[in-house]
Design a protein around this motif. Structure first.
Motif, short mmCIF file in Angstrom:
data_model
loop_
_atom_site.label_atom_id
_atom_site.label_comp_id
_atom_site.label_asym_id
_atom_site.label_seq_id
_atom_site.Cartn_x
_atom_site.Cartn_y
_atom_site.Cartn_z
N SER A 38 -20.74 43.78 8.84
CA SER A 38 -19.44 44.36 9.17
C SER A 38 -19.58 45.84 9.51
O SER A 38 -20.36 46.56 8.88
N SER A 39 -18.80 46.29 10.50
CA SER A 39 -18.84 47.70 10.89
C SER A 39 -17.65 48.49 10.40
O SER A 39 -17.53 49.69 10.67
N GLY A 40 -16.72 47.85 9.69
CA GLY A 40 -15.54 48.53 9.18
C GLY A 40 -14.60 47.52 8.55
O GLY A 40 -14.75 46.30 8.73
N PRO A 41 -13.61 47.98 7.80
CA PRO A 41 -12.70 47.06 7.10
C PRO A 41 -11.97 46.12 8.07
O PRO A 41 -11.37 46.56 9.05
N HIS A 42 -12.04 44.85 7.80
CA HIS A 42 -11.31 43.83 8.55
C HIS A 42 -11.51 42.50 7.85
O HIS A 42 -12.40 42.34 7.01
N LEU A 43 -10.67 41.53 8.21
CA LEU A 43 -10.86 40.16 7.76
C LEU A 43 -11.42 39.34 8.91
O LEU A 43 -10.80 39.25 9.97
N HIS A 44 -12.59 38.78 8.73
CA HIS A 44 -13.14 37.81 9.68
C HIS A 44 -12.60 36.45 9.27
O HIS A 44 -12.85 35.97 8.16
N PHE A 45 -11.84 35.80 10.16
CA PHE A 45 -11.12 34.57 9.85
C PHE A 45 -11.60 33.45 10.75
O PHE A 45 -11.65 33.60 11.97
N GLU A 46 -11.98 32.33 10.14
CA GLU A 46 -12.47 31.18 10.89
C GLU A 46 -11.64 29.94 10.57
O GLU A 46 -11.08 29.81 9.48
N VAL A 47 -11.61 28.99 11.52
CA VAL A 47 -11.03 27.67 11.33
C VAL A 47 -12.05 26.64 11.76
O VAL A 47 -12.64 26.75 12.85
N HIS A 48 -12.29 25.65 10.92
CA HIS A 48 -13.22 24.56 11.22
C HIS A 48 -12.50 23.23 11.10
O HIS A 48 -11.60 23.07 10.27
N LEU A 49 -12.90 22.26 11.91
CA LEU A 49 -12.29 20.94 11.90
C LEU A 49 -13.26 19.89 11.35
O LEU A 49 -14.46 20.11 11.27
N ASN A 50 -12.67 18.74 10.96
CA ASN A 50 -13.44 17.56 10.53
C ASN A 50 -14.30 17.83 9.30
O ASN A 50 -15.32 17.16 9.09
N GLY A 51 -13.87 18.80 8.49
CA GLY A 51 -14.60 19.09 7.26
C GLY A 51 -15.98 19.66 7.47
O GLY A 51 -16.81 19.65 6.55
N ILE A 52 -16.27 20.19 8.67
CA ILE A 52 -17.60 20.71 8.99
C ILE A 52 -17.60 22.22 8.79
O ILE A 52 -16.99 22.96 9.56
N ARG A 53 -18.30 22.70 7.78
CA ARG A 53 -18.35 24.13 7.49
C ARG A 53 -19.31 24.86 8.42
O ARG A 53 -19.22 26.08 8.57
N ALA A 54 -20.21 24.13 9.06
CA ALA A 54 -21.23 24.75 9.90
C ALA A 54 -20.61 25.25 11.21
O ALA A 54 -19.45 24.97 11.54
N TRP A 55 -21.44 25.96 11.99
CA TRP A 55 -21.02 26.55 13.26
C TRP A 55 -20.38 25.53 14.18
O TRP A 55 -19.40 25.82 14.87
N ALA A 56 -20.91 24.30 14.19
CA ALA A 56 -20.43 23.27 15.11
C ALA A 56 -18.98 22.89 14.86
O ALA A 56 -18.30 22.40 15.76
N GLY A 57 -18.49 23.09 13.66
CA GLY A 57 -17.11 22.72 13.35
C GLY A 57 -16.09 23.78 13.73
O GLY A 57 -14.88 23.52 13.69
N GLY A 58 -16.54 24.97 14.12
CA GLY A 58 -15.63 26.07 14.38
C GLY A 58 -14.81 25.89 15.65
O GLY A 58 -15.30 25.37 16.65
N ILE A 59 -13.56 26.31 15.59
CA ILE A 59 -12.69 26.34 16.77
C ILE A 59 -12.02 27.71 16.81
O ILE A 59 -12.05 28.47 15.85
N ASP A 60 -11.40 28.02 17.95
CA ASP A 60 -10.72 29.30 18.10
C ASP A 60 -9.48 29.33 17.20
O ASP A 60 -8.56 28.52 17.38
N PRO A 61 -9.42 30.25 16.23
CA PRO A 61 -8.26 30.29 15.33
C PRO A 61 -6.96 30.72 16.00
O PRO A 61 -5.88 30.41 15.48
N VAL A 62 -7.03 31.42 17.14
CA VAL A 62 -5.81 31.95 17.75
C VAL A 62 -4.87 30.84 18.20
O VAL A 62 -3.71 30.80 17.78
N PRO A 63 -5.29 29.89 19.06
CA PRO A 63 -4.36 28.81 19.43
C PRO A 63 -4.03 27.89 18.26
O PRO A 63 -2.91 27.37 18.18
N PHE A 64 -5.00 27.69 17.38
CA PHE A 64 -4.74 26.83 16.22
C PHE A 64 -3.59 27.37 15.38
O PHE A 64 -2.65 26.64 15.03
N MET A 65 -3.63 28.66 15.05
CA MET A 65 -2.58 29.25 14.22
C MET A 65 -1.27 29.38 15.00
O MET A 65 -0.18 29.19 14.43
N ARG A 66 -1.35 29.68 16.27
CA ARG A 66 -0.14 29.77 17.09
C ARG A 66 0.60 28.43 17.09
O ARG A 66 1.84 28.39 16.98
#
Length: 383
Positions: A345-373
């Protein structure tokens, strides 16, 4: 209860306070919503002369959606047919008439999916739990009404809502807990898996209502600290910095929410904590109590939470050890930690991720912006 799940346990007999309800009027669900989308349609003759005629319109964020009484197409859903969706529409219409917030519509639809697959079931002999009938498998012997009454979808929905709104704090409870307080099932965790489908149905039939805040009958998009009818809230109220898997950061598996150190971080939805620990850096060191720097590696202090439907959210770079522990159940909006700059990290912030299908690994990640919208909680405050 129908399907692979065993039958529900006996429900407690109780005296009900009846709320007047007229279901012969036209129920127009021209609601405010949060995302542009589907075509409008109209449902009529929903199971009998006393059922409501409902005009349901497509999505139009931040403005009243126009009615379209001449549209006749039902939405296409792989899992549910027209008769099941008509029953869901009755459930929503009754909730609307009783002025139950949209969160209640999602809970009611999810419950009916679990109990009957949204089918108005008759007596099925050995397939029944004793004398359970109808959409919610309500038992006449347990005070829900006569057999004819509990097989009337509008009546059955009303009885469900009457008991739901008497549950203290029902709007902030995880869906499965709220449903269980009403149904008294022998399998109380069975309802959770239907929350995504119920949310989708309410959004399609009621003009995106599940994306709106749960406290309003005429809903709007949620802001900080508010929980949507589908059960989601903002982890922090902040501007979006670095985005998801951008050209210059293709391995960036989430978004950075720029906010001050020590800002409280909220669970984005109810769920169970999977991980709450210090993530080691590239050298294998677990030194999260000091500020990080670019290239250090690791999430620093972080939390992973498993939600309904196999969705996982991740919260990185906390300033200190998380306030939760693995296995702990949390509600949407619970404070799980505070913003910092530990790890890569280069400064205070929250890094926020969303994963699908119970996959915690990189492959399960999706863009949180449309998901939360799509859940009525746009990151950065933009719809």
């Amino acid at each position: 209860m129908i399907g692979p799940d065993p039958a529900p346990a006996r429900r407690r007999r109780g005296r009900l306070r009846l709320v007047p309800l007229t279901v012969s009027v036209t129920v127009a669900l021209a609601l405010l919503c949060c995302v542009g989308g589907a075509a409008a349609f109209m449902l009529t003759s929903l199971g009998g002369a006393k059922d409501p005629t409902m005009t349901l319109a497509g999505d139009a964020c931040g403005q009243g959606a126009p009615l379209a009484p001449d549209a006749a197409a039902m939405p296409r859903m792989e899992t549910f047919g027209p008769s099941q969706l008509r029953n869901a529409a009755v459930i929503i219409a009754v909730g609307r008439q009783l002025r139950v917030p949209p969160r209640g519509w999602v809970i009611a639809v999810a419950t009916a999916i679990q109990e009957s697959r949204l089918s108005n079931l008759p007596y099925l002999g050995a397939g029944n739990d004793h004398d359970s009938l109808g959409l919610f498998q309500q038992r006449p012997s347990q005070g829900w009404g006569t057999p004819a009454q509990v097989r009337d979808p509008a009546y059955a929905a009303r009885k469900f809502y009457e008991r739901l709104v008497r549950v203290k704090g029902w709007e902030s409870l995880p869906l499965t807990d709220a449903a269980q307080r009403v149904q008294r099932s022998a399998f109380p965790n069975a309802y959770a898996k239907h929350e995504p489908a119920a949310t989708d149905i309410v959004n399609r039939l009621a003009n995106g209502a599940a994306r709106a805040i749960g406290a309003a009958v005429n809903p709007r998009c949620a802001t900080a600290t508010e929980i949507t009818a589908s059960g989601w809230t903002l982890p922090v109220h902040a501007k979006v910095g670095s985005g998801f898997r951008t050209a210059d950061r293709p391995t960036h598996n989430g978004v950075d929410l720029i906010v001050d150190r020590f800002t409280e971080i909220h669970a984005a939805a109810s769920g169970r904590v999977l991980v709450a620990r210090c993530d080691p850096d590239h050298q294998g060191r677990r030194n999260c109590d000091v500020d990080g720097y670019p290239g250090k590696g690791g999430c620093g202090w972080f939390v992973d939470i498993l939600h309904a439907g196999g969705v996982i959210t991740r919260y990185c770079h906390m300033v200190q050890a998380p306030f939760v522990r693995p296995g702990q159940l949390v509600r949407a909006g619970d404070v799980i930690g505070k913003v910092g700059t530990s790890g890569n990290s280069s400064g205070p912030h929250l890094h926020f991720e969303v994963h699908l299908n119970g996959i915690r690994a990189w492959a399960g990640g999706i863009d949180p912006v449309p998901f939360m919208r799509d859940r009525g909680v746009p990151l950065g405050g933009a719809a």
